[in-house]
Motif scaffolding. Structure first.
Motif, PDB file in Angstrom:
ATOM      1  N   GLU A   8       0.845  -1.192   0.000  1.00  0.00           N
ATOM      2  CA  GLU A   8       0.000   0.000   0.000  1.00  0.00           C
ATOM      3  C   GLU A   8       0.882   1.244   0.000  1.00  0.00           C
ATOM      4  O   GLU A   8       1.550   1.546   0.981  1.00  0.00           O
ATOM      5  CB  GLU A   8      -0.922   0.020   1.223  1.00  0.00           C
ATOM      6  CG  GLU A   8      -1.810   1.257   1.224  1.00  0.00           C
ATOM      7  CD  GLU A   8      -2.884   1.228   2.299  1.00  0.00           C
ATOM      8  OE1 GLU A   8      -3.578   0.209   2.435  1.00  0.00           O
ATOM      9  OE2 GLU A   8      -3.016   2.245   3.002  1.00  0.00           O
ATOM     10  N   GLY A  29      -0.037   2.151  -7.816  1.00  0.00           N
ATOM     11  CA  GLY A  29       0.085   0.843  -8.449  1.00  0.00           C
ATOM     12  C   GLY A  29       0.839  -0.204  -7.646  1.00  0.00           C
ATOM     13  O   GLY A  29       1.003  -1.332  -8.115  1.00  0.00           O
ATOM     14  N   ALA A  30       1.281   0.121  -6.437  1.00  0.00           N
ATOM     15  CA  ALA A  30       2.037  -0.854  -5.638  1.00  0.00           C
ATOM     16  C   ALA A  30       1.161  -2.031  -5.229  1.00  0.00           C
ATOM     17  O   ALA A  30       1.659  -3.083  -4.844  1.00  0.00           O
ATOM     18  CB  ALA A  30       2.622  -0.183  -4.400  1.00  0.00           C
ATOM     19  N   CYS A  62      -0.525   4.267  -1.370  1.00  0.00           N
ATOM     20  CA  CYS A  62      -1.376   5.456  -1.372  1.00  0.00           C
ATOM     21  C   CYS A  62      -2.820   5.182  -0.983  1.00  0.00           C
ATOM     22  O   CYS A  62      -3.498   6.053  -0.484  1.00  0.00           O
ATOM     23  CB  CYS A  62      -1.342   6.109  -2.756  1.00  0.00           C
ATOM     24  SG  CYS A  62      -2.150   5.125  -4.033  1.00  0.00           S
ATOM     25  N   ALA A  63      -3.308   3.988  -1.244  1.00  0.00           N
ATOM     26  CA  ALA A  63      -4.703   3.626  -0.987  1.00  0.00           C
ATOM     27  C   ALA A  63      -5.687   4.460  -1.794  1.00  0.00           C
ATOM     28  O   ALA A  63      -6.854   4.553  -1.462  1.00  0.00           O
ATOM     29  CB  ALA A  63      -5.033   3.728   0.513  1.00  0.00           C
TER      30      ALA A  63
HETATM   31  S1  FES Z   1      -1.972   1.517  -2.906  1.00  0.00           S
HETATM   32 FE1  FES Z   1      -1.425   2.977  -4.379  1.00  0.00          FE
HETATM   33  S2  FES Z   1      -2.637   2.379  -6.055  1.00  0.00           S
HETATM   34 FE2  FES Z   1      -3.300   1.058  -4.513  1.00  0.00          FE
END
Ligand code: FES
Ligand code: FES
Lengths: 745, 165
Positions: free
Chosen positions: B40, B48-49, B42-43
């Protein structure tokens, strides 16, 4: 020391020891560890940029079912503002006020309290139930607002020129007499530049898991640029002795300087102590953007004077750097590095550390140096233009070399700056044709690099393989380079060497992963440890052969008689000697702890091509070549990787990245969508040229490589934009709205 | 509210888990399912992680509700290697040093694999635009793009079908 040549492993692109774990998802980063009975911590943060905290009532939060502990500044060790207590380069007066607001909230996002509860949702709910009585105060965000006479003062106790001020410090570097120097100048260029604060942008948010036993024995799992820093800072801020804390380094998902201080660990430790449960804390991206990092925004004025033939006679720089809400901006990097690539007789460089109601800055790749270089290298471009000189020629004419006394003090030993200029000049990129609305810029940069404390333990396993433990978190491939070095020295396949990062209980003190110091320092302690092991192996072979240890040589992973005179014996391999170890004096291993010295500064020269879309205002980098004196590329792929990564960050800084502030003093773009870091489709391939001028003070010739590559980038891009458009920009970022404004204006 | 019971397939294995209504698929993977390879960053769908595939479609698992996994096929980084045999992309990332810190790597690999399944011989530009939703702050993308292009070339040459069922 002799620099080893003809290497088998040094210089090879071997597979990194931690690689398979990272491509299969097995590697444990900070947020990947859990414990039975674990609960969740959350931070209540100030909504105000500047407010006196009159009272905090946590009773309702504590009464919420599921809440197990609440902490506020009262639980954190207080370091009074009138007495500096330094830990490394951090002053604990400011650090204790950064992890938790004390008298005042100083920026939106400043921690006010922390809660631990059985779920994240309950912890978040409990934060809302905490009642804080704030007296909202006027605030200042920008430098000019913070240093004007009637500016709201952040810290009354800090005085500049006798009066309370938001200028928290001044640093001066001086050589010769600039006034005299400018009298000799025939051409003078003076310009003022601004840059915005930019975030390090690591993809992994800060996170930790802390368990405290009833007897205070504490274990911390967290990702940081130094497990020993985590231990020490947590100890200072909680009052626990360092010996009670074991800090275990998780894999680190990027840091770039931003993880050289703690945010969560002391809070989680206190919550775990109060609740008797392991506490996990993970920041959201929004928290990362509001309350951690960034590096300083700046305002710099640089004046450079030269003779008509291009000889620079005097240079002066004034650098105002934002510290955020607590003192400590990287003025040393701006003041000390900006003019160092040049041999200039008269230099005056002055920096000011300016407070304002923003999050406290943290280190970011060559802290301060890119800000200074941006101004200096843009002025040099204008100077070259005024002198009708090729910009690389101008730099070559004035380049620092062996024996030059740098403005910041030292006399340079053998350095590779000129080699980077020559390589850039000779590179096909420099003379490639350009199209319409395309332009080319060049710039150089310098970073000090660092040595410092490092420890390693090298052990031979019973089956004759090797385990190396060092104390620096590996942020970009250092384990791979260490494996190359150890395998080289022992003459064995690199796959027989495991390289691990020890925790604070299993390896000796090692300073931060920072200052481009890790491979420089850890290679030294690993080399010395391995040399000791080789000496032991030779002694044991000598004993078996009943000859003098001097008559034994170590080659290709085995002991051999050094010459026919020594006698004829079949070689004794590492595995054979390891198998005989119990009978011959016991386990084979050695550890070395050093305060390493001899880190030499690094130089780079970059060439950037851009193309400007004049309708949309978009500047695209279409070709980029970074040339750097890397000392010795022990693992070339990861050296290139450092160079490419630094360039990409610099392109973001130059073209897009900035915090947008709302009228209420809050950041309006605390996420990856609007804080626009370069994505894959924004960039071209990033070419690298590694110039190897070995560091004579290092066993493998290593120089730090991680930070230099960010230093020249903003100026290289800005100079390219000028070359494309014939217009100069004096402010970053050169984002589409600003480019359009300039084109239309 | 009672937790939801979800039956799904993850990396070819039937799986069941319990989740809150508001949990994302990423929460479920990293929590009850113990698959922490998806990260995660950025949530919010911006880094894209957390990339996974659902029924072969590439998505950000932080933008999908866990309950939506019911009856679908999920693939994560943990399912990419075949036992001890790494996927050619994984191998190439290692050989070409297409990772530094490694936090973006799971997402990059899952996304690159999804690309090569759709488009076995992408151009550099196609790779760059396909991966534009996967942030990497360490590498400047150069070695990642090269590794994907090189894998595509080799897979085609060697007909490595086993990884493309
Ligand atoms: S945690 Fe960054 S896109 Fe899903
Ligand atoms: S390798 Fe660190 S973010 Fe990509």
């Amino acid at each position: 020391m002799n620099v080893v040549t003809n290497n088998k492993w040094i210089g090879q692109r071997t597979i990194r020891p931690d690689g398979v774990d990272k491509v299969t998802g097995r590697a444990a980063f900070a947020a990947d560890t859990n414990m039975p009975g674990m609960i969740w911590g959350k931070v209540l943060r100030s909504p105000h940029p500047h407010a006196r905290i009159k009272s905090i009532d946590t009773s309702k939060a504590e009464a919420l079912p599921g809440v197990k502990a609440v902490v506020t500044a009262r639980d954190i060790v207080d370091f009074p503002v009138d007495k500096s207590v330094m830990l490394g380069i951090q002053d604990m007066r400011w650090m204790c006020r950064n992890v938790m607001a004390r008298e005042k909230a100083l920026f939106p996002g400043h921690p006010i309290a922390a809660v631990a509860a059985t779920s994240e949702a309950i912890a978040a709910k409990a934060c809302e139930l905490i009642e804080v009585d704030y007296e909202v105060l006027p605030w200042a965000i920008e430098i000019d607002d913070a240093i004007k006479p009637d500016a709201p003062i952040l810290h009354e106790s800090l005085k500049f020129e006798g009066k309370p001020s938001n200028i928290a410090g001044r640093l001066e570097v001086k050589k010769g007499d600039v006034a005299e120097g400018f009298k000799q100048a025939e051409v003078v260029v003076e310009r003022t530049f601004t840059t915005r604060p930019v975030h390090q942008g690591y993809i992994e948010p800060h996170a930790c898991l802390v368990s405290v036993a009833a007897d205070n024995k504490t274990t911390i799992w967290s990702s940081s640029q130094g497990q020993f820093m985590v231990r020490a800072m947590t100890a200072y801020l909680t009052g626990f002795p360092q010996s009670d804390i074991r800090a275990i380094p998780a894999e680190i998902g990027g840091g770039f300087g931003g993880k050289t201080i703690v945010y969560l660990e002391p809070l989680a430790t206190l919550l775990a102590k109060k609740s008797g449960r392991p506490v996990k804390m993970v920041m959201t991206r929004e928290e990362v953007m509001r309350a951690t990092g960034p590096t300083s925004g700046s305002k710099s004025t640089v004046k450079i004077g030269a003779k008509k033939d291009g000889t620079i006679v005097a240079a002066q720089g004034t650098f105002y750097l934002q510290a955020g809400a607590l003192p400590g901006s990287p003025i040393r990097g701006a003041v000390g590095c900006s003019f160092s690539p040049y041999d200039i007789p008269h230099v005056l460089s002055v920096g000011f550390d300016v407070l304002s109601n923003r999050s406290k800055v943290a280190a970011y790749r060559a802290p301060g140096a890119p800000i200074g270089a941006y101004a200096v290298e843009c002025v040099l471009d204008e100077l070259a233009e005024a002198l009708k000189m090729d910009p690389l020629e101008l730099r070559l004419k004035n380049a620092a070399k062996q024996g030059t006394k740098a403005a910041h003090g030292p006399v340079f030993p053998r350095i590779g700056y000129i080699e980077t200029l020559e390589a850039a000049k000779a590179h096909p990129h420099y003379t490639a044709p350009l199209g319409k609305l395309q332009g080319r810029g060049v710039a150089s940069g310098f970073w000090f690099n660092a040595g410092g404390e490092s420890s390693a333990q090298v052990n031979i396993t019973e089956d004759g393989n090797v385990v190396v433990t060092t104390g620096h978190p590996d942020i970009g491939g250092s384990r791979a380079a260490i494996a190359n070095i150890c395998a080289e020295l022992l003459g064995i396949d690199y796959r027989r060497v495991s390289v691990l990062i020890g925790d604070t209980a299993t390896v000796g003190f090692s300073n931060l992963t920072g200052g481009s110091r890790v491979l420089f320092a850890s290679a030294m302690v690993v080399t010395q440890s391995t040399d000791k092991i080789i000496a032991t192996l030779k002694e044991r072979a000598a004993k078996i052969w009943e000859i003098d240890p001097e008559a034994v040589k170590w080659e290709n992973g085995a002991a051999h008689p050094a010459s026919p005179n020594a006698g004829e014996f079949p070689p004794l391999t590492l595995a054979e000697l390891a198998a005989k170890a119990p009978a011959m004096g016991g386990p084979i291993g050695a550890g070395v702890q050093l305060n390493t010295e001899g880190a030499e500064g690094g130089f780079g020269t970059h060439i950037c091509d851009v193309e400007v879309d004049t309708e949309l205002g978009i500047v695209r980098v279409i070709r980029y070549t970074a040339v750097q004196d890397v000392g010795r590329a022990v693992h070339p792929s990861y050296v290139e990787g450092q160079m490419q990564g630094g360039v990409a960050q610099g392109i973001g800084w130059a073209l897009n990245e900035e915090y947008i502030y709302r009228k209420d003093g809050k950041v309006d773009n605390p996420g990856f969508l609007d804080y626009r870091m370069p994505v894959c489709s924004d960039l071209p391939m990033l070419d690298t040229v590694m110039v190897e001028v070995p560091n004579p003070k290092h066993p493998q010739g290593v120089k730090g490589v991680g930070e230099v590559p960010l230093v020249p980038v903003m100026a290289a891009v800005a100079n390219a934009v000028h070359n494309a458009l014939g217009k100069r920009f004096y402010a970053l970022p050169m984002s589409p709205p600003k480019v359009l404004e300039e084109l239309e204006g | 509210m009672a937790k939801l019971h979800v039956s799904t397939t993850i990396n070819g294995e039937p799986m069941e888990f319990l989740c809150e209504h508001s949990d994302t698929m990423l929460d479920a993977l990293r929590g009850p399912l113990g698959l922490t390879g998806s990260k995660e960053g950025c949530a919010s769908g911006d880094c894209g992680a957390c990339s996974i595939t659902i029924d072969d479609r590439l998505i950000c698992s932080c933008l999908m509700l866990a309950a939506e996994a019911e009856g679908h096929e999920i693939r994560t980084i943990e399912g990419m290697a075949h036992g001890e045999k790494l996927h050619p992309l994984q191998q190439k990332f290692l050989e070409m040093a297409a990772l530094q810190c490694g936090i973006c790597t799971s997402g990059m690999l899952v996304a690159s694999d999804a690309l090569l399944r759709k488009n076995p011989r992408p151009s550099e530009e196609e790779v760059r635009f396909w991966l534009a939703g996967n942030l990497c702050r360490c590498t400047g993308y150069d070695k990642i793009v090269r590794a994907v292009l090189e894998t595509a070339a080799e897979m085609q040459e060697q007909g490595l079908k086993e990884f493309c069922q």
